[in-house]
Design a protein around this motif. Structure first.
Motif, PDB file in Angstrom:
ATOM      1  N   GLN A   1       1.891  12.462  13.720  1.00 29.33           N
ATOM      2  CA  GLN A   1       1.014  13.175  12.783  1.00 29.33           C
ATOM      3  C   GLN A   1      -0.115  13.913  13.506  1.00 29.33           C
ATOM      4  OE1 GLN A   1       1.411  13.393   9.345  1.00 29.33           O
ATOM      5  NE2 GLN A   1       3.400  12.500   9.834  1.00 29.33           N
ATOM      6  N   GLY A   2      -0.047  13.954  14.837  1.00 28.18           N
ATOM      7  CA  GLY A   2      -1.067  14.654  15.611  1.00 28.18           C
ATOM      8  C   GLY A   2      -2.366  13.888  15.770  1.00 28.18           C
ATOM      9  N   LEU A   3      -2.340  12.578  15.546  1.00 25.63           N
ATOM     10  CA  LEU A   3      -3.538  11.749  15.658  1.00 25.63           C
ATOM     11  C   LEU A   3      -3.559  11.010  16.991  1.00 25.63           C
ATOM     12  CD1 LEU A   3      -3.425  10.180  12.087  1.00 25.63           C
ATOM     13  CD2 LEU A   3      -4.886  12.051  12.868  1.00 25.63           C
ATOM     14  N   SER A   4      -4.739  10.658  17.417  1.00 28.05           N
ATOM     15  CA  SER A   4      -4.886   9.867  18.637  1.00 28.05           C
ATOM     16  C   SER A   4      -4.334   8.466  18.415  1.00 28.05           C
ATOM     17  CB  SER A   4      -6.361   9.746  19.025  1.00 28.05           C
ATOM     18  OG  SER A   4      -6.897  11.010  19.292  1.00 28.05           O
ATOM     19  N   PRO A   5      -3.737   7.885  19.453  1.00 29.36           N
ATOM     20  CA  PRO A   5      -3.262   6.505  19.325  1.00 29.36           C
ATOM     21  C   PRO A   5      -4.448   5.549  19.222  1.00 29.36           C
ATOM     22  CG  PRO A   5      -3.016   7.251  21.582  1.00 29.36           C
ATOM     23  CD  PRO A   5      -3.453   8.444  20.777  1.00 29.36           C
ATOM     24  N   LEU A   6      -4.220   4.406  18.616  1.00 21.55           N
ATOM     25  CA  LEU A   6      -5.244   3.373  18.516  1.00 21.55           C
ATOM     26  C   LEU A   6      -5.228   2.518  19.775  1.00 21.55           C
ATOM     27  CD1 LEU A   6      -4.633   2.241  14.820  1.00 21.55           C
ATOM     28  CD2 LEU A   6      -6.351   3.839  15.672  1.00 21.55           C
TER      29      LEU A   6
ATOM     30  N   HIS B   1       6.848  -2.687   9.107  1.00 22.52           N
ATOM     31  CA  HIS B   1       6.296  -1.353   9.334  1.00 22.52           C
ATOM     32  C   HIS B   1       6.768  -0.375   8.251  1.00 22.52           C
ATOM     33  CE1 HIS B   1       4.508   1.993  11.391  1.00 22.52           C
ATOM     34  NE2 HIS B   1       5.665   2.629  11.346  1.00 22.52           N
ATOM     35  N   THR B   2       8.021  -0.465   7.875  1.00 20.53           N
ATOM     36  CA  THR B   2       8.544   0.405   6.814  1.00 20.53           C
ATOM     37  C   THR B   2       7.800   0.153   5.504  1.00 20.53           C
ATOM     38  OG1 THR B   2      10.710   0.544   7.869  1.00 20.53           O
ATOM     39  CG2 THR B   2      10.615   1.039   5.512  1.00 20.53           C
ATOM     40  N   GLN B   3       7.540  -1.115   5.198  1.00 17.76           N
ATOM     41  CA  GLN B   3       6.799  -1.437   3.970  1.00 17.76           C
ATOM     42  C   GLN B   3       5.395  -0.847   4.021  1.00 17.76           C
ATOM     43  OE1 GLN B   3       9.703  -2.230   2.357  1.00 17.76           O
ATOM     44  NE2 GLN B   3       8.185  -3.179   1.056  1.00 17.76           N
ATOM     45  N   PHE B   4       4.730  -0.971   5.154  1.00 19.76           N
ATOM     46  CA  PHE B   4       3.392  -0.386   5.284  1.00 19.76           C
ATOM     47  C   PHE B   4       3.434   1.121   5.068  1.00 19.76           C
ATOM     48  CE2 PHE B   4       1.787  -3.959   8.283  1.00 19.76           C
ATOM     49  CZ  PHE B   4       1.277  -4.680   7.210  1.00 19.76           C
ATOM     50  N   MET B   5       4.410   1.781   5.638  1.00 16.03           N
ATOM     51  CA  MET B   5       4.475   3.237   5.537  1.00 16.03           C
ATOM     52  C   MET B   5       4.876   3.706   4.136  1.00 16.03           C
ATOM     53  SD  MET B   5       3.204   4.131   8.315  1.00 16.03           S
ATOM     54  CE  MET B   5       3.363   5.893   8.084  1.00 16.03           C
ATOM     55  N   LYS B   6       5.562   2.876   3.367  1.00 21.58           N
ATOM     56  CA  LYS B   6       5.931   3.226   1.992  1.00 21.58           C
ATOM     57  C   LYS B   6       4.781   2.997   1.009  1.00 21.58           C
ATOM     58  CE  LYS B   6      10.915   2.390   2.168  1.00 21.58           C
ATOM     59  NZ  LYS B   6      12.001   1.534   1.648  1.00 21.58           N
ATOM     60  N   SER B   7       3.787   2.231   1.413  1.00 19.23           N
ATOM     61  CA  SER B   7       2.651   1.908   0.552  1.00 19.23           C
ATOM     62  C   SER B   7       1.518   2.896   0.828  1.00 19.23           C
ATOM     63  CB  SER B   7       2.180   0.484   0.857  1.00 19.23           C
ATOM     64  OG  SER B   7       0.877   0.269   0.365  1.00 19.23           O
ATOM     65  N   PRO B   8       1.137   3.717  -0.156  1.00 22.80           N
ATOM     66  CA  PRO B   8       0.077   4.707   0.099  1.00 22.80           C
ATOM     67  C   PRO B   8      -1.217   4.133   0.694  1.00 22.80           C
ATOM     68  CG  PRO B   8       1.216   5.261  -1.920  1.00 22.80           C
ATOM     69  CD  PRO B   8       1.734   3.900  -1.495  1.00 22.80           C
ATOM     70  N   PRO B   9      -1.754   3.001   0.204  1.00 29.10           N
ATOM     71  CA  PRO B   9      -2.992   2.499   0.815  1.00 29.10           C
ATOM     72  C   PRO B   9      -2.800   2.034   2.266  1.00 29.10           C
ATOM     73  CG  PRO B   9      -2.656   1.503  -1.348  1.00 29.10           C
ATOM     74  CD  PRO B   9      -1.404   2.237  -1.003  1.00 29.10           C
ATOM     75  N   HIS B  10      -1.674   1.362   2.542  1.00 37.76           N
ATOM     76  CA  HIS B  10      -1.426   0.898   3.907  1.00 37.76           C
ATOM     77  C   HIS B  10      -1.178   2.081   4.846  1.00 37.76           C
ATOM     78  CE1 HIS B  10      -0.308  -2.855   1.639  1.00 37.76           C
ATOM     79  NE2 HIS B  10      -1.179  -3.319   2.523  1.00 37.76           N
ATOM     80  N   ARG B  11      -0.424   3.054   4.359  1.00 35.22           N
ATOM     81  CA  ARG B  11      -0.157   4.259   5.145  1.00 35.22           C
ATOM     82  C   ARG B  11      -1.472   4.987   5.462  1.00 35.22           C
ATOM     83  NH1 ARG B  11       4.123   7.832   6.033  1.00 35.22           N
ATOM     84  NH2 ARG B  11       3.464   9.983   6.286  1.00 35.22           N
ATOM     85  N   ALA B  12      -2.344   5.064   4.466  1.00 38.56           N
ATOM     86  CA  ALA B  12      -3.641   5.721   4.669  1.00 38.56           C
ATOM     87  C   ALA B  12      -4.461   4.991   5.738  1.00 38.56           C
ATOM     88  CB  ALA B  12      -4.415   5.783   3.352  1.00 38.56           C
ATOM     89  N   ASN B  13      -4.410   3.669   5.752  1.00 40.92           N
ATOM     90  CA  ASN B  13      -5.125   2.916   6.790  1.00 40.92           C
ATOM     91  C   ASN B  13      -4.577   3.261   8.175  1.00 40.92           C
ATOM     92  OD1 ASN B  13      -6.762   1.585   4.942  1.00 40.92           O
ATOM     93  ND2 ASN B  13      -5.507  -0.260   4.901  1.00 40.92           N
ATOM     94  N   ILE B  14      -3.259   3.299   8.309  1.00 41.20           N
ATOM     95  CA  ILE B  14      -2.620   3.593   9.596  1.00 41.20           C
ATOM     96  C   ILE B  14      -2.956   5.004  10.069  1.00 41.20           C
ATOM     97  CG2 ILE B  14      -0.350   3.996  10.674  1.00 41.20           C
ATOM     98  CD1 ILE B  14       0.633   1.518   9.043  1.00 41.20           C
ATOM     99  N   LEU B  15      -3.016   5.945   9.139  1.00 47.25           N
ATOM    100  CA  LEU B  15      -3.236   7.352   9.498  1.00 47.25           C
ATOM    101  C   LEU B  15      -4.695   7.789   9.366  1.00 47.25           C
ATOM    102  CD1 LEU B  15      -0.024   8.922   7.917  1.00 47.25           C
ATOM    103  CD2 LEU B  15      -0.425   8.218  10.299  1.00 47.25           C
ATOM    104  N   ASP B  16      -5.604   6.848   9.201  1.00 52.71           N
ATOM    105  CA  ASP B  16      -7.027   7.165   9.069  1.00 52.71           C
ATOM    106  C   ASP B  16      -7.549   7.732  10.394  1.00 52.71           C
ATOM    107  OD1 ASP B  16      -9.832   7.157   8.837  1.00 52.71           O
ATOM    108  OD2 ASP B  16      -9.816   5.344   7.600  1.00 52.71           O
ATOM    109  N   ARG B  17      -8.026   8.980  10.347  1.00 54.20           N
ATOM    110  CA  ARG B  17      -8.528   9.666  11.546  1.00 54.20           C
ATOM    111  C   ARG B  17      -9.757   8.979  12.145  1.00 54.20           C
ATOM    112  NH1 ARG B  17      -6.392  14.620  12.236  1.00 54.20           N
ATOM    113  NH2 ARG B  17      -5.242  15.514  10.491  1.00 54.20           N
ATOM    114  N   ASP B  18     -10.490   8.242  11.335  1.00 53.40           N
ATOM    115  CA  ASP B  18     -11.711   7.598  11.810  1.00 53.40           C
ATOM    116  C   ASP B  18     -11.439   6.327  12.617  1.00 53.40           C
ATOM    117  OD1 ASP B  18     -13.369   9.521  10.643  1.00 53.40           O
ATOM    118  OD2 ASP B  18     -13.376   8.449   8.732  1.00 53.40           O
ATOM    119  N   MET B  19     -10.272   5.761  12.479  1.00 52.72           N
ATOM    120  CA  MET B  19      -9.957   4.516  13.179  1.00 52.72           C
ATOM    121  C   MET B  19      -9.602   4.805  14.634  1.00 52.72           C
ATOM    122  SD  MET B  19     -10.571   2.329  10.987  1.00 52.72           S
ATOM    123  CE  MET B  19     -10.614   2.008   9.247  1.00 52.72           C
TER     124      MET B  19
END
Length: 153
Positions: free
Chosen positions: A45-50, A111-129
């Motif tokens: 998604q073009g984000l920095s790794p954690l 991981h698939t469950q996290f990515m299918k869940s909008p709130p969990h996906r948003a946490n993973i893809l949060d630019r601030d983290m």
């Protein structure tokens, strides 16, 4: 296959080989696989790794143990400190904090469950983290997984 995806796949294979070579437990391998999966999705998604944060991982492991004891994936249980308190007790310093919790038979399923869940996906893809710690506990054939993500201070 794009170069970034190849590098992520090679990194994951390398980490899994390293874990195997040094006798790491299946739960530690699951933690590393979830960590690699999060960063693979972020890069795509073009984000920095954690960055891995061992304090966050310690807090995540303690909460995963509580979930396994209760046989339920929840963000908190009666008598357990809040997410913020758990992470502070483990020694992490943060400006912002989020958490993903679930249970499942494998790291890939989780991981698939996290990515299918909008709130969990948003946490993973949060630019601030910028940091993550993952905890996994196996109980009765189920993996109880916690991802604690933060913007470190």
């Amino acid at each position: 296959m794009r170069i970034g995806a190849r590098l992520a796949a090679l990194t994951m294979v390398g980490m899994m080989s390293w874990c195997s070579a040094y006798g790491q437990t299946a739960t530690l391998r699951a933690e590393q696989e979830l960590f690699a999966s999060v960063n693979q999705v972020r890069r795509a998604q073009g984000l920095s790794p954690l960055r891995w944060d061992e304090s966050l991982a310690a807090a995540a492991r303690r909460h995963a143990e509580a979930m396994a004891e209760h046989g339920s994936a929840r963000h908190g249980f009666e008598g357990e400190p809040s997410l913020s308190a758990r992470v502070k007790q483990a020694g992490a310093h943060f400006s912002w904090l989020s958490e993903n919790v679930t249970q499942g038979p494998s790291p890939q399923f989780i991981h698939t469950q996290f990515m299918k869940s909008p709130p969990h996906r948003a946490n993973i893809l949060d630019r601030d983290m910028d940091s993550i710690g993952v905890g996994v506990v196996e109980q009765g054939g189920q993996l109880f997984a916690v991802e604690d993500l933060s913007q470190a201070r």
